[in-house]
Design an enzyme around this catalytic site. Structure first.
Site, PDB file in Angstrom:
ATOM      1  N   ASP A 152       0.821  -1.169   0.298  1.00 37.95           N
ATOM      2  CA  ASP A 152      -0.224   0.455  -0.239  1.00 37.95           C
ATOM      3  C   ASP A 152       0.992   1.258   0.281  1.00 37.95           C
ATOM      4  OD1 ASP A 152      -1.445  -2.415   1.054  1.00 37.95           O
ATOM      5  OD2 ASP A 152      -3.230  -0.972   1.416  1.00 37.95           O
ATOM      6  N   LYS A 220      -7.120   3.627  -3.539  1.00 39.58           N
ATOM      7  CA  LYS A 220      -7.255   3.694  -2.509  1.00 39.58           C
ATOM      8  C   LYS A 220      -7.437   4.937  -1.782  1.00 39.58           C
ATOM      9  CE  LYS A 220      -5.386   2.041   2.654  1.00 39.58           C
ATOM     10  NZ  LYS A 220      -3.926   1.283   3.353  1.00 39.58           N
ATOM     11  N   LYS A 256     -10.486   0.898  -2.672  1.00 37.20           N
ATOM     12  CA  LYS A 256      -9.962   0.223  -1.089  1.00 37.20           C
ATOM     13  C   LYS A 256     -10.764   1.370  -0.697  1.00 37.20           C
ATOM     14  CE  LYS A 256      -7.102  -1.239   2.775  1.00 37.20           C
ATOM     15  NZ  LYS A 256      -5.333  -1.463   2.857  1.00 37.20           N
TER      16      LYS A 256
END
Length: 320
Positions: A152, A220, A256
């Protein structure tokens, strides 16, 4: 249908070309976006569908601990909870992943002991992203070498907001390359935009397209470390982006939302957004995740209430 980015090859050849493309995207109708997100959030879910939605949401959680006080013991405890969220009910699904800092990846990997739960690691000087490129790449390589299945990363919001779009694109490409292991396999890459710092919906749309063009596996919303994190509106906008991107390229990219999603009611609202916007293809943890810690506890309590008719309260679950 094309299944490559050939149609967009010229878009990333220069900063000016990328700027023309991004500023040529349709402007976001903020009022319409927020109204649609609010409308979808009012959908009622019946008992059978709610039970399905709760299990689906549990299976989509990246169970997360990203604190300076994290210890190996805390990470091992989190890994155990990811594998058996409810030790008294082994029908409870596993979570999708455990998300930790790079120095805790090996601990998490060992604790999971081959269970079907991914290890995700934040990288690239999370959460601010204020570091030189070699440091960000070393951060990523260390996490991958330690066994991370997913990375991430955070973009440089300063560069993006200053209009240095090609620099943002090239950072993502460089991190994507750093995710490749010596055997040729690669950790999946989630690109965090920190939507609460991007100021406008138009910027969120532009950042989404930069991430997708650069090869992100997921886009995300947030780090969870700022005041405004995932919202139904910014997640809806990103779902529209991945839907449109797949329609044009044949390439599917996950979404996400992270930060601020704490209750079962919240999670179900987001699942409705997914179903009504991107479609059933995204209703799997392969393509949709929740970045959360406290959410799992509420899902477990609601799950037990559906099965027993009793609400157990917070003592029923572990404190993360």
């Amino acid at each position: 249908m094309p299944t490559t980015l050939t149609a967009f090859a010229d878009v990333t050849t220069s900063d000016s070309a990328l700027r023309r493309f991004l500023h040529g995207l349709p402007g976001v109708d903020a009022v319409g976006l927020e109204a649609r997100a609010a409308s979808l959030g009012t959908r009622s879910i019946k008992t059978t569908a709610k039970a399905y939605a709760i299990d689906l949401a549990i299976s989509m959680i990246d169970l997360t601990t990203l604190e300076g006080a994290d210890t190996p013991g805390k990470v091992r405890s989190l890994a155990a909870k990811a594998v058996h969220p409810d030790p008294l009910d082994r029908t409870t699904p596993m979570t999708a992943a455990v998300c930790v800092y790079p120095d805790m990846v090996a601990t998490a990997k060992a604790a999971l002991n081959g269970a079907d739960v991914k290890v995700a690691s934040v990288a690239t000087a999370f959460p601010a992203g204020r570091a030189a490129l070699p440091v960000k790449l070393a951060d990523t390589r260390d996490a991958v070498a330690a066994g991370a299945d997913e990375i991430d990363m955070v973009i440089d919001r300063g560069a993006f907001l200053a209009g240095r779009y090609l620099e943002t694109y090239e950072l993502i490409k460089a991190v994507e390359e750093a995710c490749v292991r010596p055997d040729g396999t690669a950790a999946r890459l989630k690109v965090i935009f920190e939507t609460g710092e991007l100021s406008t919906y138009d910027n969120i749309r532009r950042a989404s397209w930069i991430g997708m063009l650069a090869g992100a596996d997921f886009i995300k919303t947030s780090t969870g470390k700022v005041g405004v994190n995932a919202t139904p509106a910014n997640t809806l906008l990103m779902l529209e982006a991945v839907r449109d991107f797949k329609a044009q390229t044949g390439i599917q990219i996950g979404v996400k939302p992270a930060g601020g999603i704490r209750t079962t009611k919240d999670a179900i609202k987001f699942l409705v957004l997914v179903n009504e916007t991107a479609g059933e293809d995204w209703l799997t943890n392969e393509w949709f995740r929740f970045g959360a810690s406290s959410l799992l506890n509420d899902l477990l309590m609601q799950r037990q209430k559906l099965s027993t008719g009793r609400y157990s309260g917070p003592d029923y679950v572990t404190v993360d």
